[in-house]
Design a protein around this motif. Sequence first.
Motif, mmCIF file in Angstrom:
data_model
loop_
_atom_site.group_PDB
_atom_site.id
_atom_site.type_symbol
_atom_site.label_atom_id
_atom_site.label_comp_id
_atom_site.label_asym_id
_atom_site.label_seq_id
_atom_site.Cartn_x
_atom_site.Cartn_y
_atom_site.Cartn_z
ATOM 1 N N ALA A 1 17.863 -3.546 -16.141
ATOM 2 C CA ALA A 1 16.740 -3.654 -15.205
ATOM 3 C C ALA A 1 16.083 -5.025 -15.312
ATOM 4 N N THR A 2 15.699 -5.569 -14.167
ATOM 5 C CA THR A 2 15.028 -6.867 -14.143
ATOM 6 C C THR A 2 13.513 -6.733 -14.077
ATOM 7 N N ALA A 3 13.008 -5.576 -13.645
ATOM 8 C CA ALA A 3 11.573 -5.290 -13.607
ATOM 9 C C ALA A 3 11.388 -3.786 -13.715
ATOM 10 N N LEU A 4 10.252 -3.390 -14.290
ATOM 11 C CA LEU A 4 9.986 -1.966 -14.496
ATOM 12 C C LEU A 4 8.485 -1.748 -14.526
ATOM 13 N N LEU A 5 8.041 -0.653 -13.922
ATOM 14 C CA LEU A 5 6.627 -0.262 -14.055
ATOM 15 C C LEU A 5 6.461 1.238 -13.890
ATOM 16 N N ASP A 6 5.280 1.685 -14.325
ATOM 17 C CA ASP A 6 4.852 3.076 -14.213
ATOM 18 C C ASP A 6 4.177 3.261 -12.858
ATOM 19 N N VAL A 7 4.580 4.287 -12.110
ATOM 20 C CA VAL A 7 3.964 4.558 -10.808
ATOM 21 C C VAL A 7 2.737 5.433 -11.042
ATOM 22 N N ASP B 1 2.200 0.136 -6.248
ATOM 23 C CA ASP B 1 2.747 -0.334 -7.511
ATOM 24 C C ASP B 1 3.961 -1.237 -7.302
ATOM 25 N N LEU B 2 4.800 -0.928 -6.320
ATOM 26 C CA LEU B 2 5.891 -1.853 -6.011
ATOM 27 C C LEU B 2 5.343 -3.189 -5.511
ATOM 28 N N GLY B 3 4.171 -3.153 -4.911
ATOM 29 C CA GLY B 3 3.517 -4.392 -4.505
ATOM 30 C C GLY B 3 3.208 -5.287 -5.691
ATOM 31 N N HIS B 4 2.937 -4.684 -6.859
ATOM 32 C CA HIS B 4 2.695 -5.483 -8.055
ATOM 33 C C HIS B 4 3.976 -6.210 -8.482
ATOM 34 N N ILE B 5 5.119 -5.529 -8.378
ATOM 35 C CA ILE B 5 6.387 -6.196 -8.675
ATOM 36 C C ILE B 5 6.634 -7.318 -7.681
ATOM 37 N N ALA B 6 6.402 -7.046 -6.407
ATOM 38 C CA ALA B 6 6.617 -8.071 -5.384
ATOM 39 C C ALA B 6 5.762 -9.301 -5.648
ATOM 40 N N ALA B 7 4.484 -9.095 -5.972
ATOM 41 C CA ALA B 7 3.584 -10.220 -6.202
ATOM 42 C C ALA B 7 3.959 -10.986 -7.468
ATOM 43 N N ALA B 8 4.241 -10.260 -8.558
ATOM 44 C CA ALA B 8 4.560 -10.927 -9.813
ATOM 45 C C ALA B 8 5.886 -11.670 -9.756
ATOM 46 N N SER B 9 6.832 -11.147 -8.974
ATOM 47 C CA SER B 9 8.171 -11.737 -8.901
ATOM 48 C C SER B 9 8.324 -12.723 -7.757
ATOM 49 N N THR C 1 9.033 -6.602 -17.711
ATOM 50 C CA THR C 1 7.789 -6.895 -17.011
ATOM 51 C C THR C 1 7.942 -6.674 -15.511
ATOM 52 N N ARG C 2 6.901 -7.023 -14.774
ATOM 53 C CA ARG C 2 6.926 -6.894 -13.317
ATOM 54 C C ARG C 2 7.473 -8.144 -12.633
ATOM 55 N N SER C 3 7.761 -9.165 -13.395
ATOM 56 C CA SER C 3 8.031 -10.472 -12.791
ATOM 57 C C SER C 3 9.496 -10.872 -12.721
ATOM 58 N N GLY C 4 10.407 -9.934 -13.028
ATOM 59 C CA GLY C 4 11.808 -10.315 -13.098
ATOM 60 C C GLY C 4 12.653 -9.982 -11.888
#
Length: 304
Positions: A208-214, A221-229, A150-153
């Motif tokens: 990997a602790t977080a992963l997403l599609d750009v 999109d990295l902002g989504h990881i930052a916010a979720a984590s 997920t994006r939250s790790g």
Amino acid sequence: METIGELGEFGLIDRLTRRLPQGPAVRLGPGDDAAVVAAPDGRVVATTDLLAEGRHFRRDWSGPYDIGRKAAAQNLADVVAMGARPTALLVGFAAPPDTGADWAEALYDGLADECRAAGASVAGGDVVSAPRITLAITALGDLGGAAPLTRSGARPGDAVAVRGGLGLAAAGLALLTEGRDGPAELIAAHRRPRPPYEAGAEARAHGATALLDVSDGLVQDLGHIAAASGVRIEIDSAAVPVPEILGPDGLRHALTGGEDHAFAATFPGAVPASWSRIGAVAAGSGVRVDGREPPPGAWDHFAV
């Protein structure tokens, strides 16, 4: 030219489904009230996208085969971004009755070929008459017994890395908007993204602790990881892989351009050899590029 209106609903369905080979995950494909897709993990990863003519594609810019491949790719990439193996697509296809039957067939050839590249199949869907072409795609995937990525790790101290092309599709779109026909590599990147589908398995294998599609731009999109984590993402612009063909505007395209469907991940240790380390996770919030606020320009579906 034979049209889909002349074929009729069931004639069109028959014509299209005969072009769709089925993989082992599809236990019952097109032809019944619903498809049956194996879910050996006991959970199903599911995602959906809409593609509207004039908003997500233009028929004067892209042929039906490329539109089909792009429609499949952006959904299959979302499944991979969860650390899952794509298994099947369901496709809703709306089009004017005077659309050529050969156009529809080429569209479905593109859908089927992109699925094949990811190890999936088009398992079913629907067709309907509409004033403009619209595609509604649902993608399914299997986690193989593992937890979703997920994006939250992400955690402070993790490395940030990317896999796949950045900025190429955005540059191609800019060229088409300006009425230009080259460089051909950039136009092709807009018409048909090429996600590295193996990235999900690579990310999982390396912890990997977080992963997403750009899809909407690297920074956004990295902002989504930052916010979720609940962390800050620090990008080193000198480490971002910028294809030489992008020219002097390359870094901006790489940071803000979407639709290449590359992947971004955070890793607690070493980054896989096929990935490019571009920064680190830190305490705080948001995304910084070289310690500063990033440039604007990421995609927003509802921007005027």
